[in-house]
Design a protein around this motif. Structure first.
Motif, PDB file in Angstrom:
ATOM      1  N   GLN A 137       0.852  -1.197   0.000  1.00  0.00           N
ATOM      2  CA  GLN A 137       0.000   0.000   0.000  1.00  0.00           C
ATOM      3  C   GLN A 137       0.887   1.247   0.000  1.00  0.00           C
ATOM      4  OE1 GLN A 137      -2.559   0.268   3.394  1.00  0.00           O
ATOM      5  NE2 GLN A 137      -3.411   2.264   2.793  1.00  0.00           N
ATOM      6  N   VAL A 138       0.647   2.120  -0.964  1.00  0.00           N
ATOM      7  CA  VAL A 138       1.430   3.337  -1.071  1.00  0.00           C
ATOM      8  C   VAL A 138       0.976   4.343  -0.022  1.00  0.00           C
ATOM      9  CG1 VAL A 138       1.926   5.327  -2.529  1.00  0.00           C
ATOM     10  CG2 VAL A 138       1.881   3.018  -3.521  1.00  0.00           C
ATOM     11  N   GLN A 139       1.947   4.927   0.643  1.00  0.00           N
ATOM     12  CA  GLN A 139       1.653   5.981   1.606  1.00  0.00           C
ATOM     13  C   GLN A 139       2.690   7.081   1.519  1.00  0.00           C
ATOM     14  OE1 GLN A 139       1.217   4.085   5.560  1.00  0.00           O
ATOM     15  NE2 GLN A 139      -0.856   4.930   5.534  1.00  0.00           N
ATOM     16  N   LEU A 140       2.213   8.317   1.594  1.00  0.00           N
ATOM     17  CA  LEU A 140       3.066   9.485   1.781  1.00  0.00           C
ATOM     18  C   LEU A 140       2.478  10.239   2.965  1.00  0.00           C
ATOM     19  CD1 LEU A 140       3.566  10.740  -1.887  1.00  0.00           C
ATOM     20  CD2 LEU A 140       5.305   9.727  -0.413  1.00  0.00           C
ATOM     21  N   VAL A 141       3.273  10.405   4.002  1.00  0.00           N
ATOM     22  CA  VAL A 141       2.784  11.018   5.226  1.00  0.00           C
ATOM     23  C   VAL A 141       3.645  12.228   5.566  1.00  0.00           C
ATOM     24  CG1 VAL A 141       2.272  10.679   7.663  1.00  0.00           C
ATOM     25  CG2 VAL A 141       1.964   8.786   6.049  1.00  0.00           C
ATOM     26  N   GLU A 142       3.026  13.406   5.484  1.00  0.00           N
ATOM     27  CA  GLU A 142       3.727  14.643   5.798  1.00  0.00           C
ATOM     28  C   GLU A 142       3.641  14.942   7.287  1.00  0.00           C
ATOM     29  OE1 GLU A 142       1.558  15.422   1.781  1.00  0.00           O
ATOM     30  OE2 GLU A 142       1.105  14.480   3.701  1.00  0.00           O
ATOM     31  N   SER A 143       4.651  15.624   7.783  1.00  0.00           N
ATOM     32  CA  SER A 143       4.650  16.078   9.175  1.00  0.00           C
ATOM     33  C   SER A 143       5.528  17.317   9.283  1.00  0.00           C
ATOM     34  CB  SER A 143       5.167  14.979  10.109  1.00  0.00           C
ATOM     35  OG  SER A 143       6.498  14.624   9.784  1.00  0.00           O
ATOM     36  N   GLY A 144       5.423  17.997  10.422  1.00  0.00           N
ATOM     37  CA  GLY A 144       6.289  19.137  10.680  1.00  0.00           C
ATOM     38  C   GLY A 144       5.634  20.487  10.513  1.00  0.00           C
ATOM     39  N   GLY A 145       4.390  20.519  10.074  1.00  0.00           N
ATOM     40  CA  GLY A 145       3.708  21.794   9.937  1.00  0.00           C
ATOM     41  C   GLY A 145       3.336  22.385  11.282  1.00  0.00           C
ATOM     42  N   GLY A 146       2.845  23.609  11.250  1.00  0.00           N
ATOM     43  CA  GLY A 146       2.447  24.269  12.486  1.00  0.00           C
ATOM     44  C   GLY A 146       2.337  25.760  12.307  1.00  0.00           C
ATOM     45  N   LEU A 147       2.262  26.432  13.445  1.00  0.00           N
ATOM     46  CA  LEU A 147       2.165  27.894  13.478  1.00  0.00           C
ATOM     47  C   LEU A 147       3.546  28.469  13.771  1.00  0.00           C
ATOM     48  CD1 LEU A 147       0.536  30.561  13.627  1.00  0.00           C
ATOM     49  CD2 LEU A 147       0.145  30.043  16.055  1.00  0.00           C
ATOM     50  N   VAL A 148       3.960  29.419  12.968  1.00  0.00           N
ATOM     51  CA  VAL A 148       5.274  30.038  13.157  1.00  0.00           C
ATOM     52  C   VAL A 148       5.157  31.526  12.877  1.00  0.00           C
ATOM     53  CG1 VAL A 148       5.982  29.571  10.777  1.00  0.00           C
ATOM     54  CG2 VAL A 148       7.729  29.848  12.540  1.00  0.00           C
ATOM     55  N   GLN A 149       5.977  32.319  13.539  1.00  0.00           N
ATOM     56  CA  GLN A 149       5.967  33.760  13.319  1.00  0.00           C
ATOM     57  C   GLN A 149       6.709  34.116  12.030  1.00  0.00           C
ATOM     58  OE1 GLN A 149       7.575  35.632  16.839  1.00  0.00           O
ATOM     59  NE2 GLN A 149       5.601  35.533  17.893  1.00  0.00           N
ATOM     60  N   PRO A 150       6.361  35.241  11.442  1.00  0.00           N
ATOM     61  CA  PRO A 150       7.128  35.693  10.259  1.00  0.00           C
ATOM     62  C   PRO A 150       8.616  35.764  10.571  1.00  0.00           C
ATOM     63  CG  PRO A 150       5.141  36.996  10.514  1.00  0.00           C
ATOM     64  CD  PRO A 150       5.233  36.127  11.737  1.00  0.00           C
ATOM     65  N   GLY A 151       9.425  35.303   9.615  1.00  0.00           N
ATOM     66  CA  GLY A 151      10.867  35.231   9.815  1.00  0.00           C
ATOM     67  C   GLY A 151      11.346  33.940  10.414  1.00  0.00           C
ATOM     68  N   GLY A 152      10.426  33.115  10.872  1.00  0.00           N
ATOM     69  CA  GLY A 152      10.793  31.862  11.505  1.00  0.00           C
ATOM     70  C   GLY A 152      11.054  30.752  10.502  1.00  0.00           C
ATOM     71  N   SER A 153      11.313  29.565  11.042  1.00  0.00           N
ATOM     72  CA  SER A 153      11.651  28.400  10.214  1.00  0.00           C
ATOM     73  C   SER A 153      10.812  27.196  10.608  1.00  0.00           C
ATOM     74  CB  SER A 153      13.139  28.045  10.386  1.00  0.00           C
ATOM     75  OG  SER A 153      13.971  29.086   9.946  1.00  0.00           O
TER      76      SER A 153
END
Length: 116
Positions: free
Chosen positions: A1-17
Motif C-alpha cells: 500500500q502506497v503511503q506518503l505522510v507529511e509532518s512538521g507543519g504548524g504555526l510560526v511567526q514571520p521570519g521563523g523556520s
C-alpha cells in the motif's frame, strides 16, 4: 500500500523556520521524483520545489528561492523541505508528491501557518 505522510507543519511567526518531512512507503522511492506543493485558501495548488531521482537535482518556485531547501534521504525513504525566513504568504497546506512519469502519489498534507 502506497503511503506518503507529511509532518512538521504548524504555526510560526514571520521570519521563523520550519522543517517539513514526508515519509514514503509502498513504492521504490529512489526511482521517483519527489515534490512539495502547497495550496493556500482560495488558490490553486502550486509547485514549491522538486528533487529528481538519480542525480538529485532540484528546482524551486521563484517565490521560495533562497529561502526553502528540498532534500531527500533514499536510505530512509524521506523527503524534506527546510523553510526559512517564512512569510505570511507562505501560509498553506503543504503536500508531498512522488511521480515517475507513469504514476503519481500524493500525501494528505500538513498545515503551515505564518502569523504573528
Amino acid at each position: 500500500q502506497v503511503q506518503l505522510v507529511e509532518s512538521g507543519g504548524g504555526l510560526v511567526q514571520p521570519g521563523g523556520s520550519l522543517r517539513l518531512s514526508c515519509a514514503a512507503s509502498g513504492f521504490i522511492f529512489s526511482l521517483y521524483t519527489m515534490s512539495w506543493y502547497r495550496q493556500a485558501p482560495g488558490k490553486e495548488r502550486e509547485l514549491v520545489a522538486f528533487i529528481s531521482s538519480g542525480s538529485g537535482s532540484t528546482n524551486y518556485a521563484d517565490s521560495v528561492k533562497g529561502r526553502f531547501t528540498i532534500s531527500r534521504d533514499n536510505s530512509k525513504n524521506m523527503v524534506y523541505l527546510q523553510m526559512n525566513s517564512l512569510k505570511p504568504e507562505d501560509t498553506a497546506v503543504y503536500y508531498c508528491k512522488g511521480n515517475n512519469g507513469r504514476r503519481e502519489y500524493w500525501g494528505q498534507g500538513t498545515q503551515v501557518t505564518v502569523s504573528s
